[in-house]
Design a protein around this motif. Sequence first.
Motif, short mmCIF file in Angstrom:
data_model
loop_
_atom_site.label_atom_id
_atom_site.label_comp_id
_atom_site.label_asym_id
_atom_site.label_seq_id
_atom_site.Cartn_x
_atom_site.Cartn_y
_atom_site.Cartn_z
N ILE A 108 0.84 -1.20 0.00
CA ILE A 108 0.00 0.00 0.00
C ILE A 108 0.88 1.25 0.00
N GLU A 109 0.59 2.15 -0.95
CA GLU A 109 1.32 3.42 -1.08
C GLU A 109 0.51 4.50 -0.36
N GLN A 110 0.93 4.84 0.84
CA GLN A 110 0.19 5.80 1.64
C GLN A 110 0.63 7.23 1.33
N GLU A 111 -0.22 7.97 0.62
CA GLU A 111 0.05 9.40 0.42
C GLU A 111 -0.59 10.20 1.55
N TYR A 112 0.01 11.34 1.87
CA TYR A 112 -0.51 12.20 2.94
C TYR A 112 0.00 13.61 2.73
N THR A 113 -0.59 14.56 3.47
CA THR A 113 -0.24 15.97 3.29
C THR A 113 0.00 16.62 4.65
N PHE A 114 1.08 17.37 4.75
CA PHE A 114 1.35 18.14 5.96
C PHE A 114 0.62 19.47 5.89
N PHE A 115 0.03 19.88 7.02
CA PHE A 115 -0.58 21.19 7.15
C PHE A 115 0.08 21.96 8.28
N LYS A 116 0.35 23.23 8.02
CA LYS A 116 0.79 24.15 9.08
C LYS A 116 -0.34 25.16 9.19
N GLY A 117 -1.08 25.13 10.31
CA GLY A 117 -2.28 25.96 10.41
C GLY A 117 -3.29 25.50 9.38
N SER A 118 -3.84 26.43 8.61
CA SER A 118 -4.90 26.07 7.66
C SER A 118 -4.37 25.83 6.25
N ARG A 119 -3.03 25.88 6.07
CA ARG A 119 -2.45 25.77 4.72
C ARG A 119 -1.54 24.56 4.62
N PRO A 120 -1.54 23.89 3.45
CA PRO A 120 -0.54 22.83 3.26
C PRO A 120 0.87 23.40 3.47
N LEU A 121 1.74 22.60 4.08
CA LEU A 121 3.11 23.04 4.33
C LEU A 121 3.77 23.37 2.99
N GLY A 122 4.32 24.58 2.87
CA GLY A 122 4.92 25.00 1.60
C GLY A 122 4.03 25.95 0.83
N PHE A 123 2.73 26.05 1.20
CA PHE A 123 1.85 27.05 0.59
C PHE A 123 2.08 28.38 1.32
N PRO A 124 2.46 29.44 0.61
CA PRO A 124 2.68 30.72 1.29
C PRO A 124 1.37 31.26 1.86
N GLU A 125 1.46 32.03 2.95
CA GLU A 125 0.28 32.68 3.53
C GLU A 125 -0.39 33.55 2.47
N GLU A 209 0.47 19.23 11.28
CA GLU A 209 -0.56 18.20 11.22
C GLU A 209 -0.36 17.39 9.95
N ALA A 210 -0.41 16.07 10.06
CA ALA A 210 -0.43 15.21 8.88
C ALA A 210 -1.87 14.81 8.64
N THR A 211 -2.36 14.97 7.41
CA THR A 211 -3.74 14.57 7.12
C THR A 211 -3.80 13.58 5.97
N LEU A 212 -4.79 12.67 6.06
CA LEU A 212 -5.03 11.71 4.98
C LEU A 212 -6.20 12.17 4.11
N ASP A 213 -6.61 13.41 4.26
CA ASP A 213 -7.68 13.98 3.45
C ASP A 213 -7.43 13.67 1.96
N ALA A 214 -8.49 13.23 1.26
CA ALA A 214 -8.32 12.78 -0.13
C ALA A 214 -8.12 13.92 -1.11
N LYS A 215 -8.61 15.09 -0.78
CA LYS A 215 -8.45 16.26 -1.67
C LYS A 215 -8.14 17.47 -0.79
N PRO A 216 -6.92 17.53 -0.26
CA PRO A 216 -6.60 18.54 0.75
C PRO A 216 -6.57 19.96 0.21
N ALA A 217 -6.28 20.15 -1.08
CA ALA A 217 -6.32 21.49 -1.67
C ALA A 217 -7.20 21.44 -2.91
N ARG A 218 -8.25 22.25 -2.93
CA ARG A 218 -9.15 22.31 -4.09
C ARG A 218 -8.41 22.96 -5.25
N GLY A 219 -8.90 22.70 -6.45
CA GLY A 219 -8.27 23.33 -7.61
C GLY A 219 -7.30 22.37 -8.29
N ASP A 220 -6.30 22.94 -8.97
CA ASP A 220 -5.44 22.14 -9.83
C ASP A 220 -4.29 21.52 -9.03
#
Length: 339
Positions: A108-125, A209-220
């Motif tokens: 199983i290939e477990q993908e996940y996304t880090f969040f800092k506050g309300s934004r994925p880690l690496g997304f500028p404020e 926060e690490a999340t397993l949300d399936a679509k953590p950022a809407r859009g492209d």
Amino acid sequence: MSYKAEYIWIDGTEPTALLRSKTKILADGAEPPVWGFDGSSTNQAQGHKSDLVLRPVLTCPDPIRGGDHVLVLCEVEEVSGDPHKSNTRAQLRPVAEQFAEQDSWFGIEQEYTFFKGSRPLGFPEGGFPAPQGHYYCGVGAEAVFGREIVELHLDRCLAAGLKVSGINAEVMPGQWEFQIGPAGPLEVGDHLWIARWLLYRTAEEFGVEATLDAKPARGDWNGAGAHTNFSTKAMREGYDAIITACEALGDGDKPMEHVRHYGADIESRLTGAHETAPWNRYTYGVSDRGASVRIPWQVEVDKKGYIEDRRPNANVDPYVVARLLVDTCCTALEKAGQV
Ligand code: ADP
Ligand code: MN
Ligand code: MN
Ligand code: MN
């Protein structure tokens, strides 16, 4: 000297269950016993009948506390001894036993996304990072976010004795993957749930926060999946069995039966874009990352190996995926006399 046992279990939160854990101090040499908890605080019971039972099923070294300390993965039972209805491991057990001689393996290939506050880690404020294209397996501070957490998590998985087989940075910034397997149907779920617990626990130390949300950022932006690689002994020995499994997964109501149980919010991830097939159309193909099920190119060359079910969401329950794949594919292989 006494030691610490961290009892870990899966709760009853819907649509996606959460992990819970608490610590028991045990005397030197004592085995982790059956324990209990308040099910009314975990969406597993009513307050007037709240006691539920934790039955240890897998004990491994605790890589965070070190020493003789352990992690104890548990099944949840009613006080009667019956499995609790949230206990999907108990539902997998008889199916795994029924088809045990087909020797199913999972990766199983477990993908996940880090969040800092309300934004994925690496997304500028208040803005967006550069579009996708250079983050996947990237290197350098502009492309990669959270590597120190990922490396520590990997070391901890290895120290716990989990069958982790690799890691990589994913297509969206702050998104990562680790793989568990190959392992048997119960084992892959056990190791994946412990690896998830270690992930949350490790990220916690960094205020992330690490999340397993399936679509953590809407859009492209890519969603997060849990591609499930699957084989039986017959599939590892010949191509007919590979095709039988691919066909069985597309038969009648099977595509919907599987997709319904492949994780919350699957429609928003399996859109037909971003390396996915539409959730309501089953396809399979060689090397095809736009298919529901991919036959890796090497498998077609070798005429044996495994298939990749690309549909499961990151937030899927691995015990449920394993039950469905074993049931659907092993039943068809048995019928076809390919065991
Ligand atoms: P991808 O190329 O899709 O990114 P990965 O390398 O991330 O694939 O993951 C493949 C997974 O499949 C690994 O966990 C690997 O251990 C597992 N795997 C390899 N061979 C088999 C097999 N015969 N049956 C089941 N799983 C397998
Ligand atoms: Mn992968
Ligand atoms: Mn991936
Ligand atoms: Mn994959």
